[in-house]
Every structure is written in structure tokens, then in C-alpha cells.
Design a protein around this motif. Structure first.
Motif, PDB file in Angstrom:
ATOM      1  N   THR A 251      25.071  49.308  47.528  1.00  0.00           N
ATOM      2  CA  THR A 251      25.390  48.755  49.078  1.00  0.00           C
ATOM      3  C   THR A 251      24.652  49.260  50.183  1.00  0.00           C
ATOM      4  O   THR A 251      24.126  48.886  51.359  1.00  0.00           O
ATOM      5  CB  THR A 251      27.069  48.546  49.687  1.00  0.00           C
ATOM      6  N   ARG A 252      24.593  50.251  50.154  1.00  0.00           N
ATOM      7  CA  ARG A 252      23.219  51.714  50.815  1.00  0.00           C
ATOM      8  C   ARG A 252      21.838  51.006  50.303  1.00  0.00           C
ATOM      9  O   ARG A 252      21.563  50.965  51.612  1.00  0.00           O
ATOM     10  CB  ARG A 252      23.843  53.660  50.015  1.00  0.00           C
ATOM     11  N   ASP A 253      21.524  51.028  49.205  1.00  0.00           N
ATOM     12  CA  ASP A 253      20.095  50.994  49.050  1.00  0.00           C
ATOM     13  C   ASP A 253      19.967  49.517  49.761  1.00  0.00           C
ATOM     14  O   ASP A 253      18.680  48.896  50.148  1.00  0.00           O
ATOM     15  CB  ASP A 253      19.674  50.895  47.627  1.00  0.00           C
ATOM     16  N   LEU A 254      20.772  48.682  49.316  1.00  0.00           N
ATOM     17  CA  LEU A 254      20.892  47.155  50.048  1.00  0.00           C
ATOM     18  C   LEU A 254      20.572  46.745  51.495  1.00  0.00           C
ATOM     19  O   LEU A 254      19.603  46.046  51.762  1.00  0.00           O
ATOM     20  CB  LEU A 254      22.064  46.220  50.126  1.00  0.00           C
ATOM     21  N   LEU A 255      21.583  47.885  51.971  1.00  0.00           N
ATOM     22  CA  LEU A 255      21.305  48.027  54.076  1.00  0.00           C
ATOM     23  C   LEU A 255      19.804  49.313  54.043  1.00  0.00           C
ATOM     24  O   LEU A 255      19.497  48.296  55.461  1.00  0.00           O
ATOM     25  CB  LEU A 255      22.605  48.972  53.786  1.00  0.00           C
ATOM     26  N   LEU A 256      19.032  49.734  53.442  1.00  0.00           N
ATOM     27  CA  LEU A 256      18.108  50.072  54.166  1.00  0.00           C
ATOM     28  C   LEU A 256      16.933  49.383  53.837  1.00  0.00           C
ATOM     29  O   LEU A 256      16.050  49.098  54.597  1.00  0.00           O
ATOM     30  CB  LEU A 256      18.157  51.033  52.509  1.00  0.00           C
TER      31      LEU A 256
ATOM     32  N   VAL B  83      15.809  44.627  66.600  1.00  0.00           N
ATOM     33  CA  VAL B  83      16.815  43.997  65.535  1.00  0.00           C
ATOM     34  C   VAL B  83      18.289  44.983  65.684  1.00  0.00           C
ATOM     35  O   VAL B  83      17.911  46.178  65.920  1.00  0.00           O
ATOM     36  CB  VAL B  83      16.012  44.697  64.433  1.00  0.00           C
ATOM     37  N   SER B  84      19.114  44.625  65.815  1.00  0.00           N
ATOM     38  CA  SER B  84      20.370  45.248  65.217  1.00  0.00           C
ATOM     39  C   SER B  84      21.227  45.571  64.371  1.00  0.00           C
ATOM     40  O   SER B  84      20.809  44.904  63.452  1.00  0.00           O
ATOM     41  CB  SER B  84      21.307  44.694  66.752  1.00  0.00           C
ATOM     42  N   ASN B  85      21.770  46.005  64.760  1.00  0.00           N
ATOM     43  CA  ASN B  85      22.198  46.731  63.645  1.00  0.00           C
ATOM     44  C   ASN B  85      23.695  45.570  63.067  1.00  0.00           C
ATOM     45  O   ASN B  85      24.042  45.953  61.666  1.00  0.00           O
ATOM     46  CB  ASN B  85      23.570  47.796  63.764  1.00  0.00           C
TER      47      ASN B  85
ATOM     48  N   ALA C  98      30.210  48.406  57.715  1.00  0.00           N
ATOM     49  CA  ALA C  98      29.194  48.983  56.405  1.00  0.00           C
ATOM     50  C   ALA C  98      28.568  50.059  57.100  1.00  0.00           C
ATOM     51  O   ALA C  98      27.910  50.814  56.254  1.00  0.00           O
ATOM     52  CB  ALA C  98      28.684  47.796  56.219  1.00  0.00           C
ATOM     53  N   LEU C  99      27.413  49.353  57.699  1.00  0.00           N
ATOM     54  CA  LEU C  99      25.703  50.429  57.744  1.00  0.00           C
ATOM     55  C   LEU C  99      26.068  51.915  58.795  1.00  0.00           C
ATOM     56  O   LEU C  99      25.735  52.733  58.482  1.00  0.00           O
ATOM     57  CB  LEU C  99      25.357  50.004  58.989  1.00  0.00           C
ATOM     58  N   ALA C 100      27.054  51.845  59.377  1.00  0.00           N
ATOM     59  CA  ALA C 100      27.881  53.273  60.475  1.00  0.00           C
ATOM     60  C   ALA C 100      28.601  54.093  58.709  1.00  0.00           C
ATOM     61  O   ALA C 100      28.404  55.274  58.519  1.00  0.00           O
ATOM     62  CB  ALA C 100      28.659  53.134  61.406  1.00  0.00           C
ATOM     63  N   TYR C 101      28.798  53.456  58.169  1.00  0.00           N
ATOM     64  CA  TYR C 101      29.905  54.026  57.071  1.00  0.00           C
ATOM     65  C   TYR C 101      29.310  54.994  55.731  1.00  0.00           C
ATOM     66  O   TYR C 101      29.704  55.513  55.410  1.00  0.00           O
ATOM     67  CB  TYR C 101      30.856  53.357  56.456  1.00  0.00           C
TER      68      TYR C 101
ATOM     69  N   THR D 231      19.038  55.992  64.347  1.00  0.00           N
ATOM     70  CA  THR D 231      17.882  57.189  64.181  1.00  0.00           C
ATOM     71  C   THR D 231      18.374  57.482  62.975  1.00  0.00           C
ATOM     72  O   THR D 231      17.376  57.896  61.654  1.00  0.00           O
ATOM     73  CB  THR D 231      18.430  58.456  64.900  1.00  0.00           C
ATOM     74  N   ASP D 232      19.683  57.955  62.455  1.00  0.00           N
ATOM     75  CA  ASP D 232      19.572  57.532  60.215  1.00  0.00           C
ATOM     76  C   ASP D 232      19.785  57.217  59.510  1.00  0.00           C
ATOM     77  O   ASP D 232      18.833  57.444  58.709  1.00  0.00           O
ATOM     78  CB  ASP D 232      21.764  58.470  60.443  1.00  0.00           C
ATOM     79  N   LEU D 233      19.804  55.697  59.736  1.00  0.00           N
ATOM     80  CA  LEU D 233      19.112  54.652  59.154  1.00  0.00           C
ATOM     81  C   LEU D 233      17.444  54.375  59.393  1.00  0.00           C
ATOM     82  O   LEU D 233      16.726  54.775  57.960  1.00  0.00           O
ATOM     83  CB  LEU D 233      19.594  53.442  60.115  1.00  0.00           C
ATOM     84  N   ILE D 234      16.314  55.042  60.296  1.00  0.00           N
ATOM     85  CA  ILE D 234      14.932  55.345  60.304  1.00  0.00           C
ATOM     86  C   ILE D 234      14.983  56.152  59.394  1.00  0.00           C
ATOM     87  O   ILE D 234      14.031  55.735  58.764  1.00  0.00           O
ATOM     88  CB  ILE D 234      14.653  54.753  61.373  1.00  0.00           C
ATOM     89  N   HIS D 235      15.414  57.107  59.666  1.00  0.00           N
ATOM     90  CA  HIS D 235      15.560  58.470  59.772  1.00  0.00           C
ATOM     91  C   HIS D 235      15.515  58.471  57.784  1.00  0.00           C
ATOM     92  O   HIS D 235      14.364  59.266  56.544  1.00  0.00           O
ATOM     93  CB  HIS D 235      16.735  59.603  59.460  1.00  0.00           C
ATOM     94  N   ALA D 236      16.086  57.932  57.010  1.00  0.00           N
ATOM     95  CA  ALA D 236      16.559  57.257  55.646  1.00  0.00           C
ATOM     96  C   ALA D 236      15.714  56.529  55.029  1.00  0.00           C
ATOM     97  O   ALA D 236      15.074  57.034  53.563  1.00  0.00           O
ATOM     98  CB  ALA D 236      17.401  56.941  55.574  1.00  0.00           C
ATOM     99  N   ILE D 237      14.976  55.747  55.525  1.00  0.00           N
ATOM    100  CA  ILE D 237      14.469  54.449  55.234  1.00  0.00           C
ATOM    101  C   ILE D 237      13.246  55.291  54.713  1.00  0.00           C
ATOM    102  O   ILE D 237      12.306  55.310  54.154  1.00  0.00           O
ATOM    103  CB  ILE D 237      13.796  53.258  55.940  1.00  0.00           C
TER     104      ILE D 237
END
Length: 232
Positions: free
Chosen positions: A23-28, A43-45, A59-62, A68-74
Motif C-alpha cells: 500500500t505504501r509503494d502504491l501511494l508513492l 495535487v492534494s493528499n 491512508a497517506l498519513a498512516y 513533505t514526508d511523501l515528497i522526501h520518500a519519492i
């Protein structure tokens, strides 16, 4: 550990941990695609969660955290692999006395990585937005290995070039960086639109030649006007 199969139960397909990672990979990947196609600010969460087919808006926050965490992870998911390629190239070019070899050690790892992603891909367009977004400049870290190897490569390039005033060498380096980042982003966009993979080998060689030429270009010295003397 399963005593029969010898496989960690948390990593087996269908396990809670494996499902969470999927799920995390799909969101990324969904976020990367939407950011690349629409822009970071557009683009919103919530849109990311919906596009990923997740029923829970949290789901994204979880799974990842903040935007910023999302962009950093990608970013790190790509940069870490680019760093490994750059490290190899910079090391191989270390003893070369040809400026182009050192430029290639910085350009080709990126274009080779983009080639490995297939078509369509969204990495180049996503990274082009991240590195030019003033709100993210100091908040999304670049992989330290890549940063160090990039600095090593740049130092090697300049060691073989005519000395320029610091301000001018900084401008040339900045121009070269922008040329590589945005050229690759545009090539990726065109490839995705047409459904025909970009010729990343050609792009890499052309950018290497162009950047080498930019850095080697003779410095234009503006003539200082002399004081005019009136005729008697």
C-alpha cells in the motif's frame, strides 16, 4: 519465522506487513505520477488517496506521514539508486584528464537510470519540480552519497578547466544543472505523450557534449571604455 517454510511470516504475500508495504509503494508511485503530470501544487493528499483506490482518507498519513514526508520518500526512492551509479562513474573517471569524462560521470548515471524505468515514467518530471520548488529547497534532503560524489565529480571537472571567477563558475554549474534536469523532464514528457520511449543513450551523450562545451566555453571579457580626451 514460519518453522515449516522458513519464511518470515510478516513478509509472506498476504501478511499484514507485506500488505502495508504494498500500500505504501502504491501511494508513492501514484503520488509521483500525479505530481509529474499535474504539478506539486495542484495535487492534494485526498486526490492521491482516491487515485490509489484507498477507501480511507487517512491512508497517506498512516503509511507515509506529511506531504513533505511523501515528497522526501519519492525523491529518495530514486536518488539512492542514482547515487550508486554516480559513485561508480566518478570513481572510474577519477584518473582521466579529459573534462568530458568527468562531465559524463555526472550526466550519464541519471539518463541511464531513466532508461531503466521504461515508458511511461514520471521520475524526471517529478524531480524537476522538486529541485525548483523554493518551498522544498531546504526541506527535502538529497542522498548524502550522491551529494558527495556529485561534488567530487564537479571538482574533477573544474580541475581540468580554465580558472574562472567564483561567481561565473557557479553560474555555469547552475546552468548545466538546469539544462540536464529540464531536458530530461521534457524528453520524458514527450515519450509518455507519444508512447515511444526516449532515446536516453542519445540524450545522455548530447547532454554530456553540451555541458562540456558550456563549461569549456571561452570567457568573454568586456572591454573597459577608456576616458575620452577632447581634442585641443
Amino acid at each position: 519465522m514460519d518453522p515449516v517454510s522458513g519464511v518470515d511470516a510478516d513478509t509472506r504475500p498476504g501478511s499484514r506487513r507485506a500488505q502495508a508495504e504494498a500500500t505504501r509503494d502504491l501511494l508513492l508511485r501514484t503520488a509521483e505520477r500525479l505530481y509529474a503530470e499535474r504539478g506539486l501544487a495542484q495535487v492534494s493528499n485526498r486526490q492521491i488517496v482516491e487515485a490509489a483506490g484507498q477507501a480511507n482518507n487517512s491512508a497517506l498519513a498512516y503509511h507515509i506521514g506529511t506531504r513533505t514526508d511523501l515528497i522526501h520518500a519519492i525523491t529518495r526512492s530514486h536518488v539512492e539508486r542514482i547515487a550508486a551509479r554516480t559513485q561508480q562513474r566518478v570513481r572510474a573517471a577519477r584518473r582521466s584528464r579529459r573534462p568530458r569524462d568527468h562531465v559524463a560521470s555526472l550526466v550519464l548515471p541519471y539518463t541511464e537510470y531513466l532508461a531503466s524505468l521504461g515508458n511511461p515514467s514520471w521520475c524526471a518530471r517529478f524531480l524537476a519540480q522538486v529541485v525548483t520548488d523554493p518551498a522544498l529547497a531546504d526541506r527535502v534532503d538529497v542522498d548524502p552519497v550522491l551529494a558527495m560524489k556529485f561534488l567530487d565529480g564537479v571538482a574533477a571537472v573544474w580541475s581540468h578547466l580554465a580558472e574562472l571567477p567564483p561567481a561565473e563558475s557557479a553560474l555555469r554549474s547552475q546552468t548545466a544543472r538546469v539544462a540536464v534536469i529540464h531536458t530530461c523532464a521534457e524528453q520524458e514528457r514527450v515519450a509518455a505523450t507519444r508512447g515511444v520511449p526516449a532515446d536516453w543513450s542519445l540524450v545522455g551523450q548530447a547532454l554530456t557534449d553540451a555541458v562540456t562545451g558550456l563549461l569549456l566555453a571561452a570567457r568573454h571579457r568586456t572591454a573597459v571604455p577608456t576616458a575620452r580626451k577632447d581634442c585641443p
